[in-house]
Design an enzyme around this catalytic site. Sequence first.
Site, PDB file in Angstrom:
ATOM      1  N   SER A  86       0.852  -1.183   0.000  1.00 12.66           N
ATOM      2  CA  SER A  86       0.000   0.000   0.000  1.00 12.66           C
ATOM      3  C   SER A  86       0.888   1.233   0.000  1.00 12.66           C
ATOM      4  CB  SER A  86      -0.903  -0.003   1.238  1.00 12.66           C
ATOM      5  OG  SER A  86      -1.474   1.271   1.453  1.00 12.66           O
ATOM      6  N   ARG A 119     -23.658  -7.324 -45.932  1.00 13.90           N
ATOM      7  CA  ARG A 119     -22.515  -6.650 -45.309  1.00 13.90           C
ATOM      8  C   ARG A 119     -23.046  -5.629 -44.320  1.00 13.90           C
ATOM      9  NH1 ARG A 119     -18.068  -5.726 -48.175  1.00 13.90           N
ATOM     10  NH2 ARG A 119     -18.393  -7.839 -48.893  1.00 13.90           N
TER      11      ARG A 119
END
Length: 451
Positions: free
Chosen positions: A277, A316
């Site tokens: 930490s 498409r």
Amino acid sequence: MSQLYASLFYQPEVTDIFSDRALLNYMIQVEVALAKTQAQVEVIPISAATIIEQVAKNALEAIDFDDLAVASGLAGNIAIPFVKQFTAIVKQQDQDASRYVHWGATSQDIIDTAMILQCRDALLLIEKQLQFAYRISIKQAQQYRNQVMIGRTWLQQALPITLGHKFARWAAAFKRDLDRLQAMKSRVLTAQLGGAVGSLASLGNQGSAVVQAFAAELNLTVPECTWHGERDRITEMAATLTIIVGNTGKMAKDWSLLMQTEIAEVYEPTAKGRGGSSTMPHKRNPVAAASVLAAANRIPALMASVYQSMVQEHERALGAWHAEWLAIPEIFQLCAGALERTTDVLENMQVNPDAMQRNLECTNGLIMAEAVMMALATKIGRLNAHQLVEQACQQAVNQQQHLKITLSEMDEVNVHLSPSELNEIFKPETYLGNIQLQIDAVLKAAQGDSA
């Protein structure tokens, strides 16, 4: 993704496969395969295919990446400006050969097939990761098969299990992941070549012959028909990777909870600078679990994008196909990263048997209530036994004493269970059900896989 974060969430080799440079290399490979196979069936001259193949060996170095990036934004996909640049490079060598670059194909043929090649190479790496994770889990299942710990349901202490059983369950999940990968390969690793609308009309009566030769050249499955607008292959692949990450996320959730200060039964491996930490020197954070859980959190949104992209217009798509270009690379990279971090933890996990024993005892025997109930059930019936033991549990809690002591003071219990029988019931290792048989089954399956 930012390079500062890549080491936290990704895996280098898979990330390289989905780099810009690698993508162009795959596209060049597809264009060469197209030319070679068209020459084989006499659609284009052999001499042209030979020149295209020769030029392709150094074409990547001649590509102008900056120009390509700008042109792709204007063209709507990367293939259009890429083909222009590649054709120009071939033209510098042989003008006649340049006429046959990208013959009869459409942009999506090149992009889809290149992506399939990317995915195939990435799947090979992920499969190796899975195999290693599977082997490690099997090894740990064997090593810790007798290490008794508490099993938890709804985040509460439930009944005794063993750490080996946890590893065996994880191994079985990895095995299913491997089976899924194998089962889908022939379906998803498929060539794409259909021309403008999937008919390959530009190749006359040679379309099917070219497709078969094209797939064979790239060692891909031959599609029954063009799949420009049908994206189930891509979705299946993404879904399989999503399941894999979900499995690693479940494992990370488990070991991170077991690392909680009050539990402290296992720990991620230590290394200089790992898990600390910025303000609290005492912290030992589950950093690998954080990365895996972040991937498991991110991937469902990406998977949703891929799934939504299945709904396309006609031959498409407008936008749906394009969304895959963003989602698929990240899904692969997150999967590989999650597997890398999971495997490291499973292989090097630090186990605290003393904490496991302490946690088994912290309820003053309440975790063995079901064992007592089942022993009494054969004498007085299950419901009566349940009510009797439930009453004993409440009394033990109120009096802050061990459940075994409370039960030993009850005449309704003493008439059916002797002190030695009661002592035996309160040993967690005597109430493990068929856990060892389950572990044996997982180990046997692993032996079959290695045979």
